[in-house]
Design a protein around this motif. Structure first.
Motif, PDB file in Angstrom:
ATOM      1  N   TYR A   1       0.859  -1.197   0.000  1.00  0.00           N
ATOM      2  CA  TYR A   1       0.000   0.000   0.000  1.00  0.00           C
ATOM      3  C   TYR A   1       0.887   1.235   0.000  1.00  0.00           C
ATOM      4  O   TYR A   1       1.745   1.404   0.871  1.00  0.00           O
ATOM      5  N   LEU A   2       0.712   2.090  -1.014  1.00  0.00           N
ATOM      6  CA  LEU A   2       1.548   3.267  -1.177  1.00  0.00           C
ATOM      7  C   LEU A   2       0.755   4.535  -0.894  1.00  0.00           C
ATOM      8  O   LEU A   2       0.655   5.444  -1.717  1.00  0.00           O
ATOM      9  N   GLY A   3       0.207   4.591   0.266  1.00  0.00           N
ATOM     10  CA  GLY A   3      -0.598   5.760   0.624  1.00  0.00           C
ATOM     11  C   GLY A   3       0.218   6.896   1.219  1.00  0.00           C
ATOM     12  O   GLY A   3      -0.157   8.067   1.100  1.00  0.00           O
ATOM     13  N   THR A   4       1.315   6.570   1.846  1.00  0.00           N
ATOM     14  CA  THR A   4       2.154   7.592   2.499  1.00  0.00           C
ATOM     15  C   THR A   4       3.609   7.440   2.062  1.00  0.00           C
ATOM     16  O   THR A   4       3.982   6.456   1.415  1.00  0.00           O
ATOM     17  N   ALA A   5       4.398   8.429   2.449  1.00  0.00           N
ATOM     18  CA  ALA A   5       5.826   8.387   2.139  1.00  0.00           C
ATOM     19  C   ALA A   5       6.518   7.229   2.831  1.00  0.00           C
ATOM     20  O   ALA A   5       7.467   6.637   2.301  1.00  0.00           O
ATOM     21  N   VAL A   6       6.043   6.886   3.998  1.00  0.00           N
ATOM     22  CA  VAL A   6       6.633   5.760   4.727  1.00  0.00           C
ATOM     23  C   VAL A   6       6.455   4.469   3.955  1.00  0.00           C
ATOM     24  O   VAL A   6       7.359   3.619   3.901  1.00  0.00           O
ATOM     25  N   ASP A   7       5.300   4.308   3.297  1.00  0.00           N
ATOM     26  CA  ASP A   7       5.055   3.107   2.502  1.00  0.00           C
ATOM     27  C   ASP A   7       6.022   3.032   1.308  1.00  0.00           C
ATOM     28  O   ASP A   7       6.518   1.953   0.963  1.00  0.00           O
ATOM     29  N   VAL A   8       6.242   4.174   0.668  1.00  0.00           N
ATOM     30  CA  VAL A   8       7.175   4.207  -0.476  1.00  0.00           C
ATOM     31  C   VAL A   8       8.591   3.852  -0.031  1.00  0.00           C
ATOM     32  O   VAL A   8       9.296   3.078  -0.682  1.00  0.00           O
ATOM     33  N   VAL A   9       8.977   4.432   1.121  1.00  0.00           N
ATOM     34  CA  VAL A   9      10.306   4.133   1.655  1.00  0.00           C
ATOM     35  C   VAL A   9      10.430   2.658   1.984  1.00  0.00           C
ATOM     36  O   VAL A   9      11.457   2.015   1.728  1.00  0.00           O
TER      37      VAL A   9
END
Length: 360
Positions: free
Chosen positions: A73-81
């Protein structure tokens, strides 16, 4: 022209000192192709023993990401990281064995040629390194031509071999681009192995030739002129003229000490004009007579002159005088082979000195 004349005059092999000095300054024969061959071999071994498993793991990881994107799930920057961190670990696990093997094989190739040690001379600023003329001469020197030939070999010959060896796989590669990702990696690894075999064989041949050439060129560069050999010999052994003068002085001093010992002699044995050997025999000092002086020609005349001045008996015995002169050194006890002949002479000396009895 002057450089060619200087090169032609260097006809002598380099001495051990010249070779040692060159190595201490960091001037050692080192092939640039050997590390390239070593890294190519390391990569080939990685491709054979580690790449299939690494490709399987990486392809499986990418397959999970693309086939089940709902897990990420890529909802926030933390998910992308988090996603990029996962990919970085997977790629790192894929590349780490290869990097380790490349570094290990490359370092081993350099160490096998020359043991590493720190040389300040290599990092000392030198004007000729930034000289345009010196740089131009290096480019068009024999070493520069060899480097150019090696580059041509690697570019043209290796490329031609690659084309002939891989042209049959051209359409197969295009077909695999539309296949399953795992099939792509397997097919690409097969082609990569074939390419690496060609590269390893070509670099092995080139490295072998380059190692011999590098050592030959290094040795030729260190060749010396006859004058340089003489100068080095003078530095190592001292000036021959000075050394000869020192030996002459030492011989003069030894001769003077020897002549000064003649008055202590018990008898002198001569070959009337050419040889003289002075012997001393005192029971309390030695078990056998000792040669205190010996000489030839002028020195022999001087020994006889001093003997007459000091009333030392002189005996003419040419064979004995020549033999003792040749076989016995000064301050040495005479060998047993001369005991009998010398004992007779010593007996005559003591007999002549003994007081005569009066007849009543």
């Amino acid at each position: 022209m002057a450089e060619d004349d200087d090169k032609d005059s260097k006809t002598e092999d380099p001495t051990e000192k010249k070779l040692r000095d060159a190595m201490e300054k960091g001037n050692v024969p080192s092939s640039r192709e050997a590390p390239i061959f070593a890294t190519a071999l390391g990569f080939y071994l990685f491709a054979v023993f580690f790449l299939p498993g690494a490709v399987t793991r990486l392809s499986q990881s990418l397959k999970d990401i693309f086939e089940r994107p709902d897990q990420w799930y890529l909802g926030t920057a933390v998910d992308v990281v988090s996603l990029f961190t996962h990919l970085a670990w997977e790629v790192g696990a894929f590349l780490a064995p290869m990097l380790i093997m490349l570094i290990l094989f490359g370092v081993t190739a350099n160490v096998a040629q020359n043991m590493p040690y720190f040389v300040l001379e290599r990092i000392r600023p030198q004007a000729n390194r930034i000289s345009i003329v010196k740089g131009w001469n290096r480019i068009f020197s024999s070493q520069g031509m060899v480097e150019f030939a090696k580059s041509i070999f690697k570019i043209i010959v290796l490329s031609a071999i690659m084309v002939f060896a891989l042209r049959s796989d051209y359409f197969a590669v295009i077909d695999t681009m539309f296949s399953d990702p795992q099939v792509i990696f397997v097919k690409m690894s097969e082609i990569l192995n074939k390419m690496m075999i060609i590269v390893v064989m070509a670099t092995a041949m080139l490295a072998t030739v380059d190692i011999f050439w590098t050592r030959y060129h290094w040795y030729e560069q260190l060749r010396m002129t006859k004058q340089e050999v003489k100068e080095e010999y003078k530095q190592a052994q001292g000036d021959p003229i000075v050394k000869a003068r020192q030996r002459s002085i030492a011989r003069d001093r030894a001769r003077k000490r020897m002549i000064a010992s003649v008055p202590r002699a018990t008898l002198v044995i001569t070959n009337p004009t050419h040889y003289a050997v002075a012997l001393r025999y005192v029971r309390e000092e030695n078990e056998a007579p000792v040669v205190v002086a010996k000489g030839q020609d002028l020195v022999a005349l001087k020994i006889r002159e001093i003997a007459r001045e000091n009333d030392i008996p002189i005996f003419e015995d040419p064979p004995l005088a020549r033999s003792m002169f040749a076989q016995v050194s000064v301050d040495s006890v005479i060998p047993s082979v001369f005991y009998k002949a010398v004992a007779e002479l010593v007996h005559r000396v003591y007999a002549s000195k003994a007081p005569k009895r009066r007849i009543s």
